[in-house]
Design a protein around this motif. Sequence first.
Motif, PDB file in Angstrom:
ATOM      1  N   LYS A  95       2.709  -4.526 -20.602  1.00  0.00           N
ATOM      2  CA  LYS A  95       3.976  -5.258 -20.699  1.00  0.00           C
ATOM      3  C   LYS A  95       4.886  -4.879 -19.534  1.00  0.00           C
ATOM      4  O   LYS A  95       5.550  -5.750 -18.943  1.00  0.00           O
ATOM      5  N   LEU A  96       4.924  -3.594 -19.205  1.00  0.00           N
ATOM      6  CA  LEU A  96       5.729  -3.131 -18.079  1.00  0.00           C
ATOM      7  C   LEU A  96       5.239  -3.756 -16.778  1.00  0.00           C
ATOM      8  O   LEU A  96       6.034  -4.243 -15.968  1.00  0.00           O
ATOM      9  N   GLU A  97       3.922  -3.754 -16.586  1.00  0.00           N
ATOM     10  CA  GLU A  97       3.360  -4.358 -15.376  1.00  0.00           C
ATOM     11  C   GLU A  97       3.706  -5.842 -15.284  1.00  0.00           C
ATOM     12  O   GLU A  97       4.138  -6.329 -14.225  1.00  0.00           O
ATOM     13  N   ALA A  98       3.533  -6.580 -16.374  1.00  0.00           N
ATOM     14  CA  ALA A  98       3.829  -8.017 -16.372  1.00  0.00           C
ATOM     15  C   ALA A  98       5.300  -8.266 -16.064  1.00  0.00           C
ATOM     16  O   ALA A  98       5.652  -9.202 -15.324  1.00  0.00           O
TER      17      ALA A  98
ATOM     18  N   SER B 240      -1.185  -0.670  -8.154  1.00  0.00           N
ATOM     19  CA  SER B 240      -2.297  -0.254  -9.003  1.00  0.00           C
ATOM     20  C   SER B 240      -1.984  -0.699 -10.419  1.00  0.00           C
ATOM     21  O   SER B 240      -0.937  -0.354 -10.978  1.00  0.00           O
ATOM     22  N   GLU B 241      -2.885  -1.482 -10.994  1.00  0.00           N
ATOM     23  CA  GLU B 241      -2.612  -2.127 -12.273  1.00  0.00           C
ATOM     24  C   GLU B 241      -2.675  -1.151 -13.450  1.00  0.00           C
ATOM     25  O   GLU B 241      -3.220  -0.058 -13.342  1.00  0.00           O
ATOM     26  N   ALA B 242      -2.153  -1.601 -14.578  1.00  0.00           N
ATOM     27  CA  ALA B 242      -2.114  -0.792 -15.801  1.00  0.00           C
ATOM     28  C   ALA B 242      -3.447  -0.879 -16.525  1.00  0.00           C
ATOM     29  O   ALA B 242      -3.585  -1.583 -17.520  1.00  0.00           O
ATOM     30  N   GLU B 243      -4.445  -0.156 -16.033  1.00  0.00           N
ATOM     31  CA  GLU B 243      -5.739  -0.110 -16.722  1.00  0.00           C
ATOM     32  C   GLU B 243      -5.634   0.710 -17.997  1.00  0.00           C
ATOM     33  O   GLU B 243      -6.349   0.458 -18.966  1.00  0.00           O
ATOM     34  N   THR B 244      -4.760   1.724 -17.969  1.00  0.00           N
ATOM     35  CA  THR B 244      -4.510   2.516 -19.183  1.00  0.00           C
ATOM     36  C   THR B 244      -3.003   2.737 -19.319  1.00  0.00           C
ATOM     37  O   THR B 244      -2.297   1.855 -19.785  1.00  0.00           O
ATOM     38  N   CYS B 245      -2.522   3.894 -18.899  1.00  0.00           N
ATOM     39  CA  CYS B 245      -1.131   4.264 -19.179  1.00  0.00           C
ATOM     40  C   CYS B 245      -0.237   4.335 -17.951  1.00  0.00           C
ATOM     41  O   CYS B 245       0.922   4.741 -18.065  1.00  0.00           O
ATOM     42  N   MET B 246      -0.730   3.978 -16.781  1.00  0.00           N
ATOM     43  CA  MET B 246       0.051   4.099 -15.552  1.00  0.00           C
ATOM     44  C   MET B 246       0.129   2.786 -14.798  1.00  0.00           C
ATOM     45  O   MET B 246      -0.831   2.010 -14.781  1.00  0.00           O
ATOM     46  N   VAL B 247       1.287   2.578 -14.170  1.00  0.00           N
ATOM     47  CA  VAL B 247       1.499   1.443 -13.267  1.00  0.00           C
ATOM     48  C   VAL B 247       2.087   1.997 -11.973  1.00  0.00           C
ATOM     49  O   VAL B 247       3.015   2.806 -12.013  1.00  0.00           O
ATOM     50  N   PHE B 248       1.531   1.587 -10.853  1.00  0.00           N
ATOM     51  CA  PHE B 248       2.104   1.935  -9.551  1.00  0.00           C
ATOM     52  C   PHE B 248       2.692   0.670  -8.936  1.00  0.00           C
ATOM     53  O   PHE B 248       2.070  -0.394  -8.995  1.00  0.00           O
ATOM     54  N   PHE B 249       3.869   0.799  -8.350  1.00  0.00           N
ATOM     55  CA  PHE B 249       4.556  -0.386  -7.847  1.00  0.00           C
ATOM     56  C   PHE B 249       5.255  -0.110  -6.523  1.00  0.00           C
ATOM     57  O   PHE B 249       5.508   1.040  -6.158  1.00  0.00           O
ATOM     58  N   ASP B 250       5.564  -1.185  -5.828  1.00  0.00           N
ATOM     59  CA  ASP B 250       6.289  -1.124  -4.566  1.00  0.00           C
ATOM     60  C   ASP B 250       7.425  -2.146  -4.633  1.00  0.00           C
ATOM     61  O   ASP B 250       7.173  -3.354  -4.653  1.00  0.00           O
ATOM     62  N   PRO B 251       8.685  -1.701  -4.678  1.00  0.00           N
ATOM     63  CA  PRO B 251       9.808  -2.626  -4.814  1.00  0.00           C
ATOM     64  C   PRO B 251      10.389  -3.102  -3.494  1.00  0.00           C
ATOM     65  O   PRO B 251      11.401  -3.799  -3.482  1.00  0.00           O
ATOM     66  N   SER B 252       9.761  -2.739  -2.379  1.00  0.00           N
ATOM     67  CA  SER B 252      10.369  -3.016  -1.072  1.00  0.00           C
ATOM     68  C   SER B 252      10.514  -4.509  -0.787  1.00  0.00           C
ATOM     69  O   SER B 252      11.414  -4.921  -0.046  1.00  0.00           O
ATOM     70  N   ARG B 253       9.654  -5.337  -1.374  1.00  0.00           N
ATOM     71  CA  ARG B 253       9.753  -6.772  -1.141  1.00  0.00           C
ATOM     72  C   ARG B 253      11.033  -7.356  -1.736  1.00  0.00           C
ATOM     73  O   ARG B 253      11.424  -8.478  -1.399  1.00  0.00           O
ATOM     74  N   LEU B 254      11.666  -6.608  -2.627  1.00  0.00           N
ATOM     75  CA  LEU B 254      12.941  -7.048  -3.194  1.00  0.00           C
ATOM     76  C   LEU B 254      14.125  -6.379  -2.501  1.00  0.00           C
ATOM     77  O   LEU B 254      15.270  -6.537  -2.935  1.00  0.00           O
ATOM     78  N   GLY B 255      13.829  -5.611  -1.446  1.00  0.00           N
ATOM     79  CA  GLY B 255      14.893  -4.919  -0.736  1.00  0.00           C
ATOM     80  C   GLY B 255      15.297  -3.614  -1.390  1.00  0.00           C
ATOM     81  O   GLY B 255      16.329  -3.037  -1.046  1.00  0.00           O
ATOM     82  N   LEU B 256      14.481  -3.122  -2.321  1.00  0.00           N
ATOM     83  CA  LEU B 256      14.803  -1.899  -3.054  1.00  0.00           C
ATOM     84  C   LEU B 256      13.930  -0.743  -2.588  1.00  0.00           C
ATOM     85  O   LEU B 256      12.817  -0.952  -2.099  1.00  0.00           O
ATOM     86  N   ASP B 257      14.444   0.467  -2.761  1.00  0.00           N
ATOM     87  CA  ASP B 257      13.611   1.648  -2.523  1.00  0.00           C
ATOM     88  C   ASP B 257      13.613   2.512  -3.779  1.00  0.00           C
ATOM     89  O   ASP B 257      14.415   2.323  -4.703  1.00  0.00           O
ATOM     90  N   PHE B 258      12.715   3.479  -3.810  1.00  0.00           N
ATOM     91  CA  PHE B 258      12.525   4.273  -5.019  1.00  0.00           C
ATOM     92  C   PHE B 258      13.748   5.110  -5.367  1.00  0.00           C
ATOM     93  O   PHE B 258      14.104   5.244  -6.545  1.00  0.00           O
ATOM     94  N   SER B 259      14.399   5.680  -4.365  1.00  0.00           N
ATOM     95  CA  SER B 259      15.561   6.516  -4.659  1.00  0.00           C
ATOM     96  C   SER B 259      16.688   5.694  -5.261  1.00  0.00           C
ATOM     97  O   SER B 259      17.409   6.160  -6.155  1.00  0.00           O
ATOM     98  N   GLU B 260      16.849   4.461  -4.804  1.00  0.00           N
ATOM     99  CA  GLU B 260      17.879   3.581  -5.344  1.00  0.00           C
ATOM    100  C   GLU B 260      17.627   3.286  -6.823  1.00  0.00           C
ATOM    101  O   GLU B 260      18.538   3.334  -7.659  1.00  0.00           O
ATOM    102  N   ILE B 261      16.380   3.008  -7.162  1.00  0.00           N
ATOM    103  CA  ILE B 261      16.028   2.743  -8.559  1.00  0.00           C
ATOM    104  C   ILE B 261      16.218   3.996  -9.395  1.00  0.00           C
ATOM    105  O   ILE B 261      16.788   3.959 -10.494  1.00  0.00           O
TER     106      ILE B 261
END
Length: 405
Positions: free
Chosen positions: A296-299, A310-331
Motif C-alpha cells: 500500500k505504501l509503495e502504491a 526497489s519494490e515491496a516484495e516483503t516489508c521494505m520499499v526503497f524510493f527516490d523523491p528527486s523527480r518531485l524536487g524533494l530530497d531525503f533530509s527535507e522529508i
Amino acid sequence: MDSQVLNEARSRIADDVRIDIIGKTQHTDNDRARLEISRSFVSDTITAPSREMYAYAINASLGDDVYHEPTTAALEAHVARLTGKEAGLFLPSGAMSNQIALRTHLKQPPYSVLCDHRSHIYKYEAGGAAFHSGAATIATIPSNRHHLTLKDVKEHVVIGSDVHFAPTEVIALENTLNGTIFPQDEILAISGFAQSQGMKMHLDGARIWHVAAETATPLKDLCEPFDSVSLCFSKGLGAPVGSCLVGSREFIQKARWLRKLFGGGMRQTGILSASAAYALSFNFPRLPEVHALARKLEAGLRGIGVEITSEAETCMVFFDPSRLGLDFSEISESAASLENPIKVYGSRLVVHIQTTPEAVDDLLSLIKKLADEKAAAGFVPPSKPETNGVPKDVYVRAGVKPGKS
C-alpha cells in the motif's frame, strides 16, 4: 573494626550501590515509545515487546544456559525441527550468529567467503569475517541487480591451488536482502554447485520468516540447501533479543564452544527464549499484513509520482523523491515536525508488525503536500529519470547511511 562500625560502613556502601531505573512515569513513557515505534519507518529492529509477550515470558524456566536452560533448549530444538536441521543454538544477536557460523565452517586459512556485496556479513558486521576468522571476502555484485546467480558465483568463486588466491570455502547468501526474496531455484542451483566443489553454504536468514509468509514455502524447504542458517527473532517478529543458529549436531556443538569463546555464553536466557517463542506463535502470522501494508505504501508513493527503486516484495520499499524536487533530509525533517511525528531515514522505508495504517497514510499525505508545494513554486518533474542511458543500480541508494540492519 567493631560490628556496629562495620554495619554502618556496609549500609553506606549499599546506599551508594542502590539505584532505581524505573521512572515514576515509566508506564506512560512506554506507551509513548510504542506510539513512536508505530510511526517509525527506520527499521524493524525497533519493534518492542508487547505486554502479552512479557506476561508469557515471565513464566519461563530459570536455568543457566551455559549449563542447561529448559525453555531455551526447547526453543532451539523447535527451530531446528522447523528448519530441518539436527540442532540449534540461541545467540544474543544476528551478527554473532553469522560470525560464529563462519568461524565454525572455516578450519585453516587461507580461505575466502563469497557473498553479495550488499550482504549484512560484509557491510554491517564490522569486518567480522576478517577479524574473527581471518577470511578474505569476495563481495560480488549481482549481474541482474537483484540476486546472485549461479553464473555470478562461478565467475567470482576461487577454486584451485594457485597460491596467489584464497580458495572459497563458504558461500554465504542472504534471504531476504533489502527486503527482496532470493528465488529458491537459484539457491538450489548455487547449492548444488557448492556441494560439487566441497564448499559450505550459510544463510543469513534474519528475515527468512518473511519469505515463508509471503511465498507459503515451509521453512524446512527454504533452509534445506544450506549447511547452516541464522534466523532472527528481534526484527520483524518483535522479540526483544536473540537469533538462532541451526545446523548439524557436530556443527552446533563446535558453535556452542565458539559462542563461549566469543563471550556469548549467557545465564538466565529463559525469559528471552520465551519472548522469541511468543513471537513465533503470535507475530509470525501477522507478516502477510505487514507485506500488504508495505505494498500500500509503495502504491501510494507511485501515485504521488515518486520513483520506486526497489519494490515491496516483503516489508521494505526503497524510493527516490528527486523527480518531485524533494530530497531525503527535507522529508525527514518535515516528518519529524508533524504534530504526531514520523521517523524516516533516507531512501529505505521499513514496515513492521507495529506500523499502523494511519502512519502510512500520514507519510503519504506529507510527501504529497511537499510535492504540491514544490510544483506550486514552479518545479517541473523531468519526463523520466535522468540515468544518462545507464540503468539505475537500485543497490547504491543515496540517503542510506552505514550502520543499518
